[in-house]
Design an enzyme around this catalytic site. Structure first.
Site, short mmCIF file in Angstrom:
data_model
loop_
_atom_site.label_atom_id
_atom_site.label_comp_id
_atom_site.label_asym_id
_atom_site.label_seq_id
_atom_site.Cartn_x
_atom_site.Cartn_y
_atom_site.Cartn_z
N ASP A 75 0.85 -1.19 0.00
CA ASP A 75 0.00 0.00 0.00
C ASP A 75 0.88 1.24 0.00
OD1 ASP A 75 -2.91 0.99 0.31
OD2 ASP A 75 -1.73 2.25 1.64
N1 LIG Z 1 2.95 3.72 -12.42
C1 LIG Z 1 2.98 4.32 -11.20
N2 LIG Z 1 1.96 4.07 -10.33
C2 LIG Z 1 2.06 4.68 -9.11
C3 LIG Z 1 3.09 5.56 -8.75
N3 LIG Z 1 2.87 5.99 -7.47
C4 LIG Z 1 1.73 5.39 -7.05
N4 LIG Z 1 1.27 4.61 -8.04
C5 LIG Z 1 0.08 3.75 -8.01
C6 LIG Z 1 0.45 2.38 -7.52
C7 LIG Z 1 -0.83 1.88 -6.95
O1 LIG Z 1 -1.58 1.27 -7.99
C8 LIG Z 1 -1.53 3.14 -6.49
C9 LIG Z 1 -1.45 3.28 -4.99
O2 LIG Z 1 -2.66 2.85 -4.45
P1 LIG Z 1 -2.75 1.54 -3.52
O3 LIG Z 1 -1.44 1.30 -2.84
O4 LIG Z 1 -3.96 1.67 -2.69
O5 LIG Z 1 -2.91 0.32 -4.55
P2 LIG Z 1 -4.14 0.09 -5.53
O6 LIG Z 1 -5.40 0.58 -4.93
O7 LIG Z 1 -3.77 0.64 -6.89
O8 LIG Z 1 -4.18 -1.48 -5.69
P3 LIG Z 1 -4.31 -2.52 -4.48
O9 LIG Z 1 -4.95 -1.82 -3.33
O10 LIG Z 1 -2.90 -2.97 -4.17
O11 LIG Z 1 -5.15 -3.64 -5.07
O12 LIG Z 1 -0.84 4.26 -7.06
C10 LIG Z 1 4.13 5.78 -9.71
O13 LIG Z 1 5.10 6.53 -9.50
N5 LIG Z 1 4.02 5.14 -10.90
#
Ligand SMILES: Nc1nc2c(ncn2[C@H]2C[C@H](O)[C@@H](COP(=O)(O)OP(=O)(O)OP(=O)(O)O)O2)c(=O)[nH]1
Length: 207
Positions: A75
């Site tokens: 996260d």
């Molecule tokens: N490509 C890219 N994505 C980033 C960057 N910084 C943050 N992110 C994305 C990665 C994660 O998909 C999102 C952060 O949100 P979370 O940690 O809550 O994960 P997310 O909700 O996307 O998926 P998950 O909860 O792990 O199923 O932001 C970056 O520098 N590059």
């Protein structure tokens, strides 16, 4: 050994695949707001590690028929201006954040939970957070508006990316770039080692 990525994040999947891992993706669907609500006095590191652990633990039940698996949950949140923030969600929130972030710096925290799972039972775990200082450039209001209009900043922690359009607006970082993108390779290697897994063995594993 099966490597399960408990994340819907294309960024995390991309980092791992580029680094020689072929994860099986199992989206946890964890209610992050509910987890955070249960942590009223937690530090930023405690918040992101608790969320990472909740995501990893949520998918363990699907692995009853798998003899030996590693499950990784992550996260990411940005700490800046005394706040800990995740995805902006709306253009208005993204713009308000960028007007504050421009020219300043924040710390991108990524919590990591690495579990060893045998037949659906957690045999071992290693959990930690990585912190990376991000120094933001000073985009003009027109550049901020153009960036937000792409939609990219709305769905990423901190309203910026390092490896995509947001990269034009990051002057530099102090720390691990993969952690900013979504999963720290060096930290994950150390956590895997702590549960008896060498990352180089995973390079040769198939799904
Ligand atoms: N490509 C890219 N994505 C980033 C960057 N910084 C943050 N992110 C994305 C990665 C994660 O998909 C999102 C952060 O949100 P979370 O940690 O809550 O994960 P997310 O909700 O996307 O998926 P998950 O909860 O792990 O199923 O932001 C970056 O520098 N590059």
């Amino acid at each position: 050994m099966r490597f399960v990525l408990a994340s819907q994040s294309p960024a995390r999947l991309g980092v791992l695949k580029a680094a020689g891992i072929e994860p099986v993706v199992r989206v946890s669907g964890v209610d992050e707001d509910a987890v955070i609500a249960g942590l009223p006095n937690a530090s930023p590191e405690q918040v992101v590690t608790a969320l990472a652990e909740a995501k990893a633990r949520t998918v363990v039940g699907d692995l009853e028929r798998v003899e030996d698996a590693v499950v990784v949950g992550c996260d990411s949140m940005l700490r800046f201006d005394g706040q800990l923030v995740g995805k902006p969600g709306t253009p208005e929130v993204a713009k308000a954040r960028w007007l504050k972030m421009a020219g300043g710096e924040g710390t991108l925290l990524t919590g990591h939970a690495v579990l060893r799972v045998r037949h659906g039972v957690i045999a071992d775990s290693a959990i930690a957070a990585e912190k990376t200082v991000v120094r933001f450039a000073s985009p003009t209001v027109a550049e901020i508006d153009a960036y937000i209009a792409t939609g990219e900043p709305l769905q990423v922690a901190g309203a910026f990316t390092l490896d995509s359009l947001g990269g034009w607006f990051v002057d530099g970082i102090d720390g691990d770039p993969s952690s900013v993108i979504g999963i720290s390779l060096p930290l994950t290697r150390r956590l895997l080692s702590a549960i008896g897994v060498s990352v180089t063995d995973l390079w040769r594993s198939t799904k």
